[in-house]
Every structure is written in structure tokens, then in C-alpha cells.
Design a protein around this motif. Structure first.
Motif, PDB file in Angstrom:
ATOM      1  N   ILE A 152       0.859  -1.187   0.000  1.00  0.00           N
ATOM      2  CA  ILE A 152       0.000   0.000   0.000  1.00  0.00           C
ATOM      3  C   ILE A 152       0.893   1.235   0.000  1.00  0.00           C
ATOM      4  O   ILE A 152       1.730   1.409   0.883  1.00  0.00           O
ATOM      5  CB  ILE A 152      -0.942   0.003   1.224  1.00  0.00           C
ATOM      6  N   ALA A 153       0.702   2.090  -0.998  1.00  0.00           N
ATOM      7  CA  ALA A 153       1.518   3.297  -1.132  1.00  0.00           C
ATOM      8  C   ALA A 153       1.003   4.398  -0.211  1.00  0.00           C
ATOM      9  O   ALA A 153      -0.199   4.697  -0.197  1.00  0.00           O
ATOM     10  CB  ALA A 153       1.499   3.776  -2.579  1.00  0.00           C
ATOM     11  N   ASP A 165      -1.052   7.102  -1.939  1.00  0.00           N
ATOM     12  CA  ASP A 165      -2.440   6.748  -2.268  1.00  0.00           C
ATOM     13  C   ASP A 165      -3.353   6.910  -1.056  1.00  0.00           C
ATOM     14  O   ASP A 165      -4.476   7.419  -1.167  1.00  0.00           O
ATOM     15  CB  ASP A 165      -2.526   5.307  -2.785  1.00  0.00           C
ATOM     16  N   VAL A 166      -2.874   6.460   0.086  1.00  0.00           N
ATOM     17  CA  VAL A 166      -3.657   6.538   1.316  1.00  0.00           C
ATOM     18  C   VAL A 166      -3.869   8.000   1.711  1.00  0.00           C
ATOM     19  O   VAL A 166      -4.983   8.408   2.058  1.00  0.00           O
ATOM     20  CB  VAL A 166      -2.950   5.749   2.450  1.00  0.00           C
ATOM     21  N   ALA A 203      -3.769  10.609  -0.255  1.00  0.00           N
ATOM     22  CA  ALA A 203      -4.643  11.259  -1.242  1.00  0.00           C
ATOM     23  C   ALA A 203      -6.107  10.952  -0.934  1.00  0.00           C
ATOM     24  O   ALA A 203      -6.964  11.840  -1.013  1.00  0.00           O
ATOM     25  CB  ALA A 203      -4.280  10.807  -2.659  1.00  0.00           C
ATOM     26  N   ARG A 204      -6.406   9.702  -0.573  1.00  0.00           N
ATOM     27  CA  ARG A 204      -7.792   9.331  -0.236  1.00  0.00           C
ATOM     28  C   ARG A 204      -8.244  10.036   1.041  1.00  0.00           C
ATOM     29  O   ARG A 204      -9.373  10.529   1.134  1.00  0.00           O
ATOM     30  CB  ARG A 204      -7.922   7.812  -0.114  1.00  0.00           C
ATOM     31  N   ALA A 224      -7.138   2.546   1.496  1.00  0.00           N
ATOM     32  CA  ALA A 224      -6.484   2.099   0.257  1.00  0.00           C
ATOM     33  C   ALA A 224      -7.471   1.558  -0.780  1.00  0.00           C
ATOM     34  O   ALA A 224      -7.125   1.445  -1.950  1.00  0.00           O
ATOM     35  CB  ALA A 224      -5.433   1.041   0.574  1.00  0.00           C
ATOM     36  N   ARG A 226     -10.110   1.114  -3.620  1.00  0.00           N
ATOM     37  CA  ARG A 226     -10.513   1.941  -4.747  1.00  0.00           C
ATOM     38  C   ARG A 226     -11.812   1.432  -5.376  1.00  0.00           C
ATOM     39  O   ARG A 226     -12.262   1.967  -6.380  1.00  0.00           O
ATOM     40  CB  ARG A 226      -9.398   2.011  -5.801  1.00  0.00           C
TER      41      ARG A 226
END
Length: 193
Positions: A31-32, A35-36, A38-39, A91, A93
Motif C-alpha cells: 500500500i503506497a 495513495d492513502v 490522497a484518499r 487504500a 478503490r
């Protein structure tokens, strides 16, 4: 582990999203962080845009948001006055940011009730008050879902309405956190094994 930079210059300024300190504890190499975050930023933006009063309460009532692996999608940690948002939930999507925002808003209501209960009621808490508190959080989720554009709000409304229809012992069940953590660890071991 503390880096030499932290030892030399002290702790860096905490990461902040929408003015709220964020503590990301990513234990999953798949898990980047970006990405986390940004969400989380997107979810906080939805609360700020569609429920600005609730957002101001959140900013005022919590010391920060912690993101880490946890056996439920969110929690309010009263001893730390922190909203915890589950790492893998952020994470995902296959869902929009609306259910994430709804979960954070829900935990923010727990924070507000905790502050009120601690300062006004002397910390009194029982099973009946927990069910009442959980329904208060779900009604806040429902209102949030109704404030969103229909396509974005539909899953929030559906989940909140279903929860509000539950009996008290179902809406605020007693959770064995050790058992829940053990199940989560089993899932993670199976994924890594």
C-alpha cells in the motif's frame, strides 16, 4: 526508529491535511503512502465542503487522525483524542471517498460526545448510552450522505439507514478487540504467506 535527522533537529512538523495532524503508520508494503494520504485528503475535503460545521467540530475535538491497520474501519481513541482510520479501508478503490469521509465524520461525533460526557457528565457511560451515542453518529452519517450529490451519497445513506434500523445490542455490540485483532492478523498472514 528515530532517524539521525530527528535526533539532530528534533521531531519534524507533523503532516497535516486540511489543518488536522495526520500520523500514518503503514505496515503494508503493498500500500503506497501517497495513495492513502490522497484518499484521506479527498475524504476530509468532502466533509469540509458538504458538512462545514461537522468539519469545524472535528478540527476542534480531536488532536489528530491516525492511519494504521486496525480490526475495524474507524475508531475514536478517547485517551489520545485521536480518530483512527483503517489503512486498508483508505487504500480501497472499489468505493468512493464518501464512505471513508462518513466513517471519519462518525468517529468525530464520538469525539464530540466524549468531550461533552467528560466535561459535563463526569464520564458516565453504559450500554444504553452507547447505543444512543452510536445512533447519534449514524444520524450524522445519514445527514452527511443526504448532503452529498446523490450518486456519491447513496452508499452512505444506505449503510447509515440500515444501521439505524438495528436493535440497540446490534447497533452498539460489545467487541472483543483481542479476538478481532487475531482475526485480522490471520488474514494478513494468509495474504503474506
Amino acid at each position: 526508529m528515530t532517524s539521525w535527522l530527528q535526533r539532530w533537529f528534533g521531531d519534524p512538523e507533523p503532516l497535516r491535511l486540511h489543518g488536522i495532524p495526520v500520523d500514518l503508520r503503514n505496515s503494508r508494503p503493498d500500500i503506497a503512502d501517497a495513495d492513502v494520504l490522497a484518499r484521506l485528503d479527498e475524504a476530509l475535503g468532502l466533509i469540509a465542503q458538504y458538512q462545514p460545521l461537522r468539519f469545524r467540530h472535528l478540527v476542534r475535538d480531536v488532536r489528530g487522525i491516525r492511519v494504521e491497520r486496525f480490526p475495524t474501519r474507524g475508531a475514536f481513541l478517547p485517551a489520545e483524542e485521536v480518530v483512527l482510520t483503517e489503512l486498508t479501508f483508505l487504500a480501497r478503490r472499489d468505493i468512493s471517498a464518501a464512505p471513508v469521509a462518513s466513517s471519519i465524520l462518525h468517529e468525530g461525533v464520538h469525539a464530540r460526545v466524549h468531550a461533552f460526557r467528560s466535561h459535563v457528565l463526569g464520564g458516565r457511560n453504559d450500554a444504553e448510552s452507547m447505543a444512543r451515542e452510536e445512533r447519534l453518529c449514524r444520524r450524522a452519517e445519514l445527514t452527511f450522505g443526504q448532503s452529498l450529490p446523490p450518486a456519491l451519497g447513496a452508499p452512505v445513506i444506505e449503510r447509515a439507514a440500515a444501521s439505524l434500523a438495528l436493535a440497540d445490542e446490534e447497533v452498539a455490540p460489545t467487541i472483543d478487540w483481542q479476538e478481532a485483532r487475531a482475526r485480522q492478523d490471520d488474514v494478513d498472514r494468509g495474504r503474506n504467506g
